[in-house]
Design an enzyme around this catalytic site. Structure first.
Site, PDB file in Angstrom:
ATOM      1  N   LYS A 186       1.081  -1.662  -0.058  1.00 17.92           N
ATOM      2  CA  LYS A 186      -0.038  -0.276   0.229  1.00 17.92           C
ATOM      3  C   LYS A 186       0.482   1.216  -0.133  1.00 17.92           C
ATOM      4  CE  LYS A 186      -3.901   1.879   2.351  1.00 17.92           C
ATOM      5  NZ  LYS A 186      -3.662   3.818   1.770  1.00 17.92           N
TER       6      LYS A 186
ATOM      7  N   ARG B 102      -4.122   8.154  -4.973  1.00 24.14           N
ATOM      8  CA  ARG B 102      -4.649   7.540  -6.060  1.00 24.14           C
ATOM      9  C   ARG B 102      -4.702   8.408  -7.412  1.00 24.14           C
ATOM     10  NH1 ARG B 102      -8.588   3.158  -4.621  1.00 24.14           N
ATOM     11  NH2 ARG B 102      -8.800   1.980  -6.029  1.00 24.14           N
TER      12      ARG B 102
ATOM     13  N   GLU C 156       2.957   1.776   3.670  1.00 19.95           N
ATOM     14  CA  GLU C 156       1.972   2.379   4.781  1.00 19.95           C
ATOM     15  C   GLU C 156       1.723   0.489   5.355  1.00 19.95           C
ATOM     16  OE1 GLU C 156      -1.333   4.698   3.241  1.00 19.95           O
ATOM     17  OE2 GLU C 156      -1.048   5.100   4.207  1.00 19.95           O
TER      18      GLU C 156
ATOM     19  N   LYS D  63      -6.478  -8.645  -1.605  1.00 16.70           N
ATOM     20  CA  LYS D  63      -7.509  -9.199  -2.296  1.00 16.70           C
ATOM     21  C   LYS D  63      -7.200 -10.259  -3.204  1.00 16.70           C
ATOM     22  CE  LYS D  63      -5.946  -5.003  -3.810  1.00 16.70           C
ATOM     23  NZ  LYS D  63      -5.659  -3.788  -4.927  1.00 16.70           N
TER      24      LYS D  63
END
Length: 829
Positions: free
Chosen positions: A483, A488, A635, A640
DNA sequence: CGACTTGCAGG
DNA sequence: ATCGCCA
DNA sequence: TGGCGATACTGCAAGTCG
C-alpha cells in the site's frame, strides 16, 4: 451575546464566564453532572412533547412555547438531544402497525413501496398547515413579543439545550432500545418505514409546475426528523415521484441540492464559501456583529440555526414578503456564487447570500446555510438519493399492480442498477436525463463506464490484525500488495489519445501531473489503446531511487504545472486495470485484470511500475511481507481476493474483497503517545453540547512547558464525550497557563489546567507549521504533529508530567524510517 | 507586493 | 483519513 | 454491514489587506 455567555456557562467556564449573568443558574456546572443521571428533571420531558408531536414544520411554534415555558431549561446532559427526539417520533408512528404489516416476512422495503395507507394518520397530521410560508409570521411575532428581553438566540440555545436534556430516563434508555430493536424479534413494523400520508399530500400540494425551495426544505425537515433509513428513503422517493410527474425539469437541480453539489465532482465547481464568509453574510444580513454571530455558531453548533433564529428578529418588520424562493433559482444562484471569482469576489458572494437570506422563510435559511457550508447533515446523502431515485422511477412507470414481493424485488434491483450505473458514470447530468427518458430498465444501455469520466474507485476495509485477514479470506486465493503512501491516480486514455488523471474523489488532477503523460507513453505496450488504470502516484527521489514521504508529494504544485519546473518527481505504481481497448473489465476477476495489466504495460523504472505483490498463504508470509512493505516506506498492505465472483472491481464499494492492513495497527510500529489535554472546542452538529475536539500537548521537562502537538476529534464514543465534558469541567481555567506553548491558530474555546492524560494512536509524525511540539529538535522553527490521531483511552495512571516528552516525540519522528536518511524540512541541526 | 486569511484538496 | 452509531 | 456524520493535519491556490 447572551448566547456566548450561556455557552461558556454550558461548558462550565468557571473562571471567565461565571462573571456574566447568574440568571442561568440551573446550568450544570457542577451541581448537575453528578446527581442528574438518575431521574432527570421532569421539565425536559414536558418540553419535549410538543416537539415530537408537532410535525417538524411547526417547530417554530413549539420552540417558542418551549423556551417560554422553561427559558431556564436544563442543560444538564445535552448530548442525547435530537436522537431522543427522533426516537420518540418513531414511537408515535409505530402505533399504526396494521397498515402494511402483512408483508411481514418480506423485506421491509416492500412496505416502503406501497402506497401509503390511510391509517398512518399519525397524531401529528393537522398542524401541518401551520407550516405554510406565511405561518411563520405570527410565530415570529409571538416570539418577539413574548421574549422582549431576550435575544432570540438565547431562546434557541435554551431550546437546544432543552432538547439535549435527557428525556428523563438517563441510562435505562440504551438498554431499552436495544431490547426493543434487536431483542424482541422481527424488524420494526413496516408502518413506520412509510412516509406518512400527510407528508405525501403536502408534497402534492407544494409541487406543481415548479418547485419552491420551501417544498425542498419541507422534505429536508421530514428527513431530518427521522433516523429510520427506509423511512428517509421513502420520503425522498415520494418527493421525487411527485417531481417526476409534475416538474421533471426540476429533478436534476433537486438531486444536486440533496447531495449538496453543483455539478459532477470532476468538473471541480466549488462554492468557495466557508464559515467565515457565511458568518459575515449572516452578520450583515441581520445587522449584528460578526463576533456575536460567531459566538452563536459556537453555542448552537450550527450556523444554519443561527441564521434562522437571528433572521426572525430582524424580520418582524419587513415581513411583507411576496417573493418565494424557487429551487431552480436557488440552484442557479449557488452556481453563480461558485463561479464568481477575482477581485472583490468575496463581497459579491456575500451579497448573493444575503439576497437569498432576505427571501428565506421558516426553515429555508437553516438549510440554505447548511448547503452553503457543505453539510446538510440530515441523515440523507448520496446513497440514499440513488435508492430513492431508483424507486421513484420504478413507481412512476409502474402501471399495473404487482404483488408485494415482486414489487419489492423490482425495487431492489432498480436500486442496485442505479447505484451501479452511477458508480461507473458518476454524473447526474448524464444519468437524470437518461432516467427521465428511458427509465431504470434501459439505464445501463445509456450510461456505462466511459474513459474520460472517472469511475468511483474501489475502496478497502481497514483490518486490525493479520489474523483478521485470514479469517476473512480463509477459503479464497488472495494476494497482498504494497500500500503505497501517495495519491490515488485513476489514469484514463481516451480513444482520441487524450490522457486524463482523476483522484480518489474523482477530482480532475490532469493539470497536476503533466509529467505522467510522458511516462504513460513510455509504459505502453503496442496494441494498447484506450484504458483506465488504477494507480498510486508516489513522490520519488530519482537520485536515491526511492520512495519519498507523502508530505513531500503534497508540496507539488497543482495548477499550471509545467514539466520543466517540476521539483517533486513521481513514480506511478499501477495495481489495477478497469478498462482496456473499449472493453470494461469491472466484472473480470482480479487475476485476469492483473494479467491484462501486465500484458498491456511495461515497467519503466522510477516512472511507471507495478505495485509489488505476492500471492500468500499463511500468517508468517503476510507478516514478513508487511514488514518488508514498511521497510520500503509503504503504509502497509492491501489484501485482495483474486478469483471468482468476489474478485471483480466494485466501484465505490468498501468491499470486503479488499482489505488494508496498515502498519499503525501492528504494535511496535504504530505510534502510541500519552498526551496532556490542554483545551477543548465546542462540538457541532451531533456533537453540540459536548466538546467536539481537544487540544493536546506533550511535555518538555527541560523548561517544564507543555507544547501543543495536535488536536483530536475521533475515537470517542458518545459516552466518552459526555464523560470528558463532565470530568474536564473541573479543570477549566480562564486563561492558558504561562507554560503552555501553542500557536494562535489553535486556540481552544476553553482551557484546562494540566491534569488529564490520554493515550493517542497515530499513523505517523509530521513536521508542523502550526504546532510547537519539539520545536528546535528536528527543525529549528517548526514543531511536530501527528497524522491521523485518534483517542484510545484515558491514562488515569499518568500525571501531566508523565506525558510523552518533546525529546521522545523528536526521536519518534527521527526513527520513522523514511525520515532517517534525509528530508528537506530539517534545515539545521 | 508581501503577509495574512480562507477554502479546498489530499491522505 | 479514523472512528462510532444506527437500522 | 452499509450509510452517515463527527473530527484530525498539511499544503497550494486565490483571495484580502496594509
Amino acid at each position: 451575546m447572551a448566547t456566548q455567555k450561556s455557552l461558556m456557562g454550558f461548558f462550565g467556564a468557571a473562571g471567565s464566564a461565571a462573571k456574566s449573568k447568574p440568571k442561568r443558574s440551573p446550568k450544570p456546572p457542577t451541581l448537575d453532572d453528578q446527581p442528574k443521571k438518575s431521574e432527570e428533571v421532569p421539565v425536559p420531558t414536558v418540553e419535549d412533547k410538543p416537539m415530537e408531536c408537532d410535525p417538524s414544520t411547526t417547530a417554530n411554534g413549539s420552540e417558542n412555547t418551549e423556551s417560554l415555558s422553561e427559558p431556564v431549561s436544563d442543560r444538564s446532559s445535552p448530548v442525547k438531544k435530537k436522537r431522543r427526539l427522533r426516537r420518540r417520533r418513531k414511537a408515535i408512528s409505530t402505533s399504526d402497525e396494521e397498515t402494511e404489516v402483512a408483508i411481514g416476512p418480506t423485506s421491509p422495503k416492500d412496505a416502503a413501496v406501497q402506497e401509503p395507507a390511510t391509517n398512518l394518520a399519525a397524531p401529528d397530521s393537522k398542524q401541518d398547515s401551520a407550516v405554510g410560508s406565511d405561518a411563520s409570521l405570527p410565530i415570529q411575532d409571538s416570539l418577539e413579543n413574548t421574549l422582549p428581553a431576550k435575544d432570540p438566540l438565547s431562546v434557541a440555545v435554551a431550546e437546544k439545550q432543552a432538547k439535549a436534556a435527557k428525556p428523563s430516563t438517563g441510562k435505562t434508555i440504551k438498554p431499552r432500545n436495544k431490547a426493543q430493536s434487536t431483542g424482541s424479534g422481527k424488524k420494526p413494523t413496516n408502518a413506520n418505514l412509510l412516509a406518512p400520508p400527510e407528508v405525501v399530500e403536502r408534497f402534492a400540494e407544494m409541487i406543481q409546475t415548479d418547485v419552491s425551495y420551501a417544498a425542498l426544505c419541507y422534505m429536508f425537515e421530514q428527513v431530518e426528523a427521522t433516523t429510520k433509513r427506509l423511512l428517509i428513503a421513502d420520503i425522498l422517493t415520494h418527493f421525487f415521484r411527485r417531481v417526476i410527474a409534475k416538474a421533471p425539469q426540476e429533478l436534476l437541480p433537486l438531486v444536486y441540492l440533496c447531495i449538496n453539489r453543483l455539478s459532477p465532482q470532476y468538473e471541480g465547481i466549488e462554492l468557495g464559501v466557508g464559515e467565515s464568509l457565511l458568518i459575515k453574510a449572516v452578520a450583515e444580513a441581520t445587522g449584528r456583529g460578526a463576533a456575536k454571530v460567531k459566538a452563536d455558531v459556537v453555542a448552537l453548533g450550527d450556523i444554519g440555526l443561527v441564521a434562522k433564529e437571528s433572521r426572525s428578529t430582524q424580520r418582524t418588520m419587513t415581513m411583507f414578503k411576496t417573493r418565494q424562493l424557487k429551487v431552480a433559482q436557488v440552484f442557479q444562484t449557488l452556481k453563480q456564487i461558485a463561479t464568481t471569482s477575482g477581485h472583490a469576489s468575496m463581497s459579491h458572494k456575500v451579497g448573493k447570500i444575503k439576497g437569498m437570506l432576505a427571501t428565506c422563510q421558516g426553515n429555508e435559511a437553516k438549510y440554505l446555510m447548511r448547503s452553503l457550508e457543505g453539510k446538510l447533515r440530515i441523515g440523507l446523502a448520496e446513497q440514499t438519493v440513488l435508492v430513492a431515485l431508483a424507486h421513484a422511477f420504478v413507481l412512476h412507470h409502474q402501471t399495473e399492480k404487482l404483488d408485494v414481493e415482486t414489487l419489492a424485488e423490482t425495487l431492489q434491483e432498480a436500486a442496485a442498477t442505479v447505484k451501479s450505473v452511477y458508480n461507473e458514470l458518476p454524473s447526474y447530468d448524464v444519468m437524470i436525463p437518461a432516467l427521465l427518458e428511458h427509465g431504470v430498465d434501459k439505464l445501463s444501455e445509456f450510461c456505462k463506464l466511459t474513459p474520460g469520466i472517472p469511475v468511483k474507485p474501489m475502496l478497502a476495509h481497514p483490518t486490525k490484525s493479520i489474523s483478521e485477514v485470514l479469517d476473512r479470506f480463509e477459503n479464497h486465493t488472495f494476494t497482498c500488495e504494497y500500500k503505497y503512501d501517495g495519491e490515488r491516480a485513476q489514469i484514463h486514455r481516451l480513444e482520441d489519445g487524450r490522457t486524463l488523471i482523476f483522484s480518489r474523489n474523482s477530482e480532475n488532477m490532469t493539470a497536476k501531473y503533466p509529467d505522467v503523460m510522458d511516462k504513460m507513453n513510455r509504459a505502453l505496450v503496442a496494441g494498447t489503446g484506450s484504458f483506465i488504470l488504477d494507480c498510486e502516484a508516489v513522490a520519488w527521489d530519482r537520485a536515491q531511487r526511492k520512495i519519498l514521504p507523502f508530505q513531500i508529494l503534497s508540496t507539488r504544485k497543482r495548477k499550471d504545472v509545467k514539466e520543466s519546473e517540476i521539483t517533486v518527481q513521481v513514480c506511478v505504481f499501477a495495481f489495477d486495470l478497469l478498462y482496456l481497448n473499449g472493453r470494461s473489465l469491472l466484472r473480470v476477476p482480479l487475476a485476469e485484470r492483473r494479467k491484462l495489466l501486465a500484458e498491456s504495460f511495461r515497467c519503466v523504472d522510477g516512472d511507471f511500475q507495478f505495485a509489488k505483490s505476492q500471492v500468500i498463504t499463511d500468517v508468517e508470509e503476510i507478516q514478513t511481507f508487511l514488514d518488508e512493505s514498511v521497510e520500503d516506506n509503504c503504509e502497509g498492505l492491501m489484501v485482495k481476493t483474486l478469483d471468482g465472483d468476489e474478485a471483480s472491481y466494485e466501484p465505490s464499494r468498501r468491499s470486503r474483497n479488499w482489505l488494508k492492513v496498515k502498519k499503525d495497527y501492528i504494535s511496535g510500529i504504530g505510534d502510541t503517545l500519552d498526551l496532556m489535554v490542554m483545551g477543548a472546542y465546542a462540538g457541532r452538529g451531533k456533537r453540540t453540547g459536548v466538546y467536539g475536539g481537544f487540544l493536546l500537548s506533550c511535555y518538555n521537562p527541560d523548561n517544564e512547558h507543555y507544547e501543543a502537538i495536535c488536536k483530536i476529534g475521533t475515537g470517542f464514543t458518545e459516552a466518552d464525550l459526555e464523560s470528558h465534558r463532565d470530568i474536564l469541567r473541573e479543570s477549566i481555567i480562564s486563561q492558558p497557563r504561562s507554560y503552555y506553548n501553542f500557536g494562535d491558530s489553535v486556540k481552544p474555546d476553553v482551557w484546562f489546567e494540566p491534569r488529564m492524560v490520554w493515550e493517542i494512536r497515530a499513523a505517523d509524525l509530521s513536521i508542523s507549521p502550526v504546532y510547537q511540539a519539539a520545536v528546535g529538535k528536528v527543525d529549528s522553527y517548526k514543531g511536530i504533529s501527528l497524522r491521523f490521531p485518534r483517542f484510545v483511552r484515558i491514562r488515569d495512571d499518568k500525571g501531566p508530567e508523565d506525558a510523552t516528552t518533546s525529546d521522545q516525540i523528536a526521536d519518534m519522528y527521527q526513527s520513522q524510517k523514511i525520515n532517517s536518511v534525509d528530508h528537506p524540512q530539517s534545515d539545521d541541526n
